[in-house]
Design a protein around this motif. Structure first.
Motif, mmCIF file in Angstrom:
data_model
loop_
_atom_site.group_PDB
_atom_site.id
_atom_site.type_symbol
_atom_site.label_atom_id
_atom_site.label_comp_id
_atom_site.label_asym_id
_atom_site.label_seq_id
_atom_site.Cartn_x
_atom_site.Cartn_y
_atom_site.Cartn_z
ATOM 1 N N GLN A 6 -22.432 -25.403 -14.645
ATOM 2 C CA GLN A 6 -21.129 -25.223 -14.018
ATOM 3 C C GLN A 6 -20.513 -23.975 -14.650
ATOM 4 O OE1 GLN A 6 -18.704 -28.870 -13.632
ATOM 5 N NE2 GLN A 6 -20.476 -29.986 -14.429
ATOM 6 N N TRP A 33 -14.456 -29.109 -21.246
ATOM 7 C CA TRP A 33 -15.597 -29.703 -20.547
ATOM 8 C C TRP A 33 -15.824 -31.105 -21.114
ATOM 9 C CZ3 TRP A 33 -17.051 -27.046 -16.416
ATOM 10 C CH2 TRP A 33 -16.851 -25.671 -16.400
ATOM 11 N N TRP A 34 -15.210 -32.104 -20.472
ATOM 12 C CA TRP A 34 -15.369 -33.487 -20.909
ATOM 13 C C TRP A 34 -16.712 -34.007 -20.430
ATOM 14 C CZ3 TRP A 34 -12.438 -35.531 -24.491
ATOM 15 C CH2 TRP A 34 -11.123 -35.069 -24.662
ATOM 16 N N VAL A 35 -17.455 -34.631 -21.341
ATOM 17 C CA VAL A 35 -18.792 -35.134 -21.033
ATOM 18 C C VAL A 35 -18.916 -36.561 -21.541
ATOM 19 C CG1 VAL A 35 -21.245 -34.887 -21.562
ATOM 20 C CG2 VAL A 35 -19.868 -32.855 -21.096
ATOM 21 N N GLY A 44 -21.114 -26.629 -23.920
ATOM 22 C CA GLY A 44 -19.920 -26.190 -23.209
ATOM 23 C C GLY A 44 -19.270 -25.032 -23.936
ATOM 24 N N LYS A 82 -12.404 -25.408 -18.304
ATOM 25 C CA LYS A 82 -12.541 -25.507 -16.860
ATOM 26 C C LYS A 82 -11.378 -24.771 -16.192
ATOM 27 C CE LYS A 82 -13.664 -29.722 -15.482
ATOM 28 N NZ LYS A 82 -13.646 -31.208 -15.387
ATOM 29 N N LEU A 131 -20.521 -24.821 -18.529
ATOM 30 C CA LEU A 131 -21.206 -25.992 -19.070
ATOM 31 C C LEU A 131 -22.637 -25.924 -18.557
ATOM 32 C CD1 LEU A 131 -21.024 -28.810 -20.555
ATOM 33 C CD2 LEU A 131 -20.686 -29.787 -18.262
ATOM 34 N N CYS A 163 -16.533 -27.659 -26.366
ATOM 35 C CA CYS A 163 -15.912 -26.333 -26.384
ATOM 36 C C CYS A 163 -16.529 -25.582 -27.560
ATOM 37 C CB CYS A 163 -14.404 -26.450 -26.544
ATOM 38 S SG CYS A 163 -13.556 -24.849 -26.463
ATOM 39 N N ASN A 191 -16.630 -19.162 -19.667
ATOM 40 C CA ASN A 191 -16.350 -20.584 -19.427
ATOM 41 C C ASN A 191 -17.483 -21.208 -18.615
ATOM 42 O OD1 ASN A 191 -13.422 -20.488 -20.442
ATOM 43 N ND2 ASN A 191 -13.392 -18.935 -18.820
#
Length: 287
Positions: free
Chosen positions: A8, A168-170, A158, A162, A149, A188, A147
């Motif tokens: 992404q 970038w929550w995973v 990441g 975003k 992922l 991050c 920026n």
């Protein structure tokens, strides 16, 4: 590498997909045991004692693998290719060789070249995916991408944020057959790797054999460790540490992780479900 990749990317430049694919092709050309003409395959076929110049990426991974082997007491061993083959998880090329104790100690590196001092075989399956994540991320940064992922076979990195200014929550991958709390992390400038017994295994005589080989016994690890997750600045090192901790198990493995201040989680299969172990470094990150 027998897996998929995804990325992404915020404001992706032209040709970034082909640039990532070129990086992955370079790594496969150097480090795939499944390619007969790869650098690692040629190294494993070279005469014992013969020096061979190594390409830069392979040399980086080999040096890192030997470092983790030393720090883990050989629980991670980048030279167990023959054991991987013998247990049906490799390309199965050539006859089985006599077992060698601590195969990693039979690899010698000098400058940009290396040699085998015994009949052992390199296998980077516990570290190369992580390196590929790092290499692809480096390529994107070189193209001016701030920026993104990126993920390869469940190993992620990441960078930046975003478009909605969120990190970038995973959600870390959990064993599909166990109910455990979701581990959600913000990547991050951070990487995460997970080693799990549900990814690669085979059934032999009704028994489930893990792809994780214990170099100390020369056999797949005993059933029990369902998954190990490690967060690290380097996806390559997260990958290798996750393998080492998996092999060592909950007591020795998590003690090793704590000693090296690693952010790690181990999930152990129990008769009545699962037990979760977490290092102080990871617990502090989640506070």
């Amino acid at each position: 590498m027998g897996t998929s990749w995804s990325a992404q990317i915020v404001d992706p430049p032209a040709r970034c997909e082909s640039a990532i694919e070129a990086v992955l092709a370079r790594i496969i050309d150097q480090m795939s045991n499944w390619e007969a003409d790869s650098a690692i395959s040629r190294f494993n076929r070279a005469a014992v004692g013969a020096w061979m110049p190594l390409p830069a990426d392979m040399l980086t991974v080999l040096r890192a693998g030997l470092d983790i082997a030393r720090l883990s007491g050989g629980a991670f061993d980048p030279a167990i290719g023959q054991l991987v083959d013998q247990w049906g998880f490799g390309p199965g090329l050539g006859p089985a060789a006599a077992s060698v104790t601590a195969p990693w100690t039979r690899i010698e590196v000098e400058g940009d070249r290396a040699r085998r001092r015994a009949d052992v075989a390199l296998d980077f399956s516990g570290i190369a995916k992580g390196f590929a994540v790092d290499a692809a991320a480096a390529q994107l940064r070189a193209m001016g991408v701030a920026n993104f992922l990126i993920e390869i076979g469940g190993e992620l990195r990441g960078e930046g944020i975003k478009p909605n200014i969120q990190p970038w929550w995973v959600d870390v991958e959990s064993p599909p057959d166990l109910t455990i709390p979701t581990l959600r992390i913000a990547l991050c400038g951070l990487s995460v790797a997970t080693s799990g017994d549900y990814r690669r295994f085979r059934i032999a005589d009704g028994a489930r054999l893990s792809h994780s080989i214990d170099p100390a016994t020369g056999a797949p690890i005993a059933a029990g460790v369902a998954s190990v997750t490690v967060l690290h600045d380097s996806a390559m090192l997260a990958d290798a540490w996750a393998t080492a901790i998996t092999v060592l198990g909950p007591d020795k493995g998590m003690a090793l992780a704590t000693r090296h201040d690693l952010a790690a989680r181990l999930v152990l299969r129990m008769d009545d479900g699962a037990q979760e172990y977490m290092t102080p470094a990871l617990a502090a990150m989640l506070e």
